[in-house]
Design a protein around this motif. Sequence first.
Motif, short mmCIF file in Angstrom:
data_model
loop_
_atom_site.label_atom_id
_atom_site.label_comp_id
_atom_site.label_asym_id
_atom_site.label_seq_id
_atom_site.Cartn_x
_atom_site.Cartn_y
_atom_site.Cartn_z
N TYR A 1 0.83 -1.20 0.00
CA TYR A 1 0.00 0.00 0.00
C TYR A 1 0.86 1.25 0.00
CZ TYR A 1 -3.23 3.59 1.55
OH TYR A 1 -3.95 4.74 1.64
N LEU A 2 1.91 1.27 0.83
CA LEU A 2 2.81 2.43 0.87
C LEU A 2 3.52 2.63 -0.47
CD1 LEU A 2 4.37 2.16 4.43
CD2 LEU A 2 2.79 3.89 3.59
N LEU A 3 3.94 1.54 -1.10
CA LEU A 3 4.60 1.64 -2.40
C LEU A 3 3.62 2.20 -3.44
CD1 LEU A 3 7.09 1.08 -4.12
CD2 LEU A 3 6.15 -1.19 -4.58
N LEU A 4 2.40 1.69 -3.45
CA LEU A 4 1.38 2.16 -4.38
C LEU A 4 1.06 3.64 -4.14
CD1 LEU A 4 -0.64 1.55 -6.64
CD2 LEU A 4 -2.28 0.91 -4.86
N ALA A 5 0.89 4.02 -2.88
CA ALA A 5 0.59 5.42 -2.55
C ALA A 5 1.75 6.33 -2.95
CB ALA A 5 0.29 5.56 -1.06
N GLY A 6 2.97 5.88 -2.74
CA GLY A 6 4.14 6.67 -3.13
C GLY A 6 4.22 6.88 -4.62
N VAL A 7 3.94 5.85 -5.40
CA VAL A 7 3.95 5.96 -6.86
C VAL A 7 2.85 6.90 -7.32
CG1 VAL A 7 3.56 4.68 -8.99
CG2 VAL A 7 5.08 3.75 -7.26
N MET A 8 1.68 6.82 -6.73
CA MET A 8 0.57 7.70 -7.10
C MET A 8 0.91 9.16 -6.81
SD MET A 8 -1.66 5.95 -8.54
CE MET A 8 -3.30 6.53 -8.47
N ILE A 9 1.52 9.43 -5.67
CA ILE A 9 1.90 10.80 -5.34
C ILE A 9 2.93 11.31 -6.33
CG2 ILE A 9 3.14 12.22 -3.63
CD1 ILE A 9 1.72 10.53 -1.46
N LEU A 10 3.88 10.48 -6.71
CA LEU A 10 4.89 10.86 -7.69
C LEU A 10 4.26 11.18 -9.04
CD1 LEU A 10 7.93 11.18 -8.19
CD2 LEU A 10 7.97 8.79 -8.88
N ILE A 11 3.32 10.35 -9.48
CA ILE A 11 2.63 10.58 -10.76
C ILE A 11 1.83 11.88 -10.71
CG2 ILE A 11 0.77 9.73 -12.26
CD1 ILE A 11 1.81 6.88 -11.64
N LEU A 12 1.13 12.13 -9.62
CA LEU A 12 0.36 13.37 -9.47
C LEU A 12 1.25 14.60 -9.50
CD1 LEU A 12 -2.31 12.40 -6.79
CD2 LEU A 12 -2.70 12.96 -9.19
N MET A 13 2.38 14.53 -8.86
CA MET A 13 3.29 15.68 -8.84
C MET A 13 3.86 15.95 -10.22
SD MET A 13 5.18 15.10 -5.17
CE MET A 13 6.54 16.13 -5.60
N MET A 14 4.18 14.90 -10.95
CA MET A 14 4.73 15.08 -12.30
C MET A 14 3.68 15.61 -13.27
SD MET A 14 7.26 11.73 -12.44
CE MET A 14 7.00 11.52 -14.15
N SER A 15 2.45 15.15 -13.13
CA SER A 15 1.40 15.60 -14.05
C SER A 15 0.86 16.98 -13.68
CB SER A 15 0.27 14.58 -14.10
OG SER A 15 -0.34 14.45 -12.84
N ALA A 16 1.06 17.43 -12.45
CA ALA A 16 0.55 18.75 -12.05
C ALA A 16 1.18 19.87 -12.87
CB ALA A 16 0.81 18.98 -10.56
N VAL A 17 2.46 19.74 -13.21
CA VAL A 17 3.13 20.76 -14.01
C VAL A 17 2.50 20.83 -15.40
CG1 VAL A 17 5.33 21.38 -15.08
CG2 VAL A 17 5.28 20.51 -12.74
N PHE A 18 2.26 19.68 -16.00
CA PHE A 18 1.64 19.64 -17.32
C PHE A 18 0.22 20.19 -17.27
CE2 PHE A 18 -1.01 17.35 -20.41
CZ PHE A 18 -0.41 17.81 -21.57
N ILE A 19 -0.54 19.81 -16.27
CA ILE A 19 -1.93 20.26 -16.14
C ILE A 19 -1.98 21.78 -15.95
CG2 ILE A 19 -3.97 20.18 -14.64
CD1 ILE A 19 -3.28 17.20 -14.19
N TYR A 20 -1.09 22.33 -15.14
CA TYR A 20 -1.08 23.78 -14.91
C TYR A 20 -0.77 24.52 -16.21
CZ TYR A 20 0.04 28.37 -13.11
OH TYR A 20 0.06 29.71 -12.91
#
Length: 165
Positions: free
Chosen positions: A12-31
Amino acid sequence: MIDDAGQISGEYLLLAGVMILILMMSAVFIYSEQELNIAMSAARNGINDGIASSSSAIYTKQAYNDYSKTKSDLLIPNSVEIVNVSYTEMGIDRNFDKKKIQFKVYATSSKDLSKTQLDSIGDRINYNLRKSIALSFNSTSSTNKLYNPVFSPHYVFTTANVKWV
């Protein structure tokens, strides 16, 4: 025997960590895309304002006086229709260290007007387009009275001459 009671929480921690990383990387593109969407919406609103003033022949006193001397046909209401609005990324503007975006408007008129008259209407359309973008990004203080160029946090916006089709 090996105790595997902590296995689910580790996954669960590994999955949550990967999801947070993906969200942070896509936030720049979305903005970045959101900024361009705001600019395009503001451009369309500004174009509509420019068309409304030209189509109904409502001008400032200065423009009215100029047009009454040289372009009296523009004082009569006419119909202008927008065919398309597009933008092109022109690379990095070295003066401002921002990406340069150029808007291009394609329009048609139901009235047979001369090239100078069409250019005047096109100038009014482009002026209102740039003004609307400046108001949307609250950057009126960082541009000139013609709103050329207009700035946002990551872009500098200009307009090409209106293409009459």
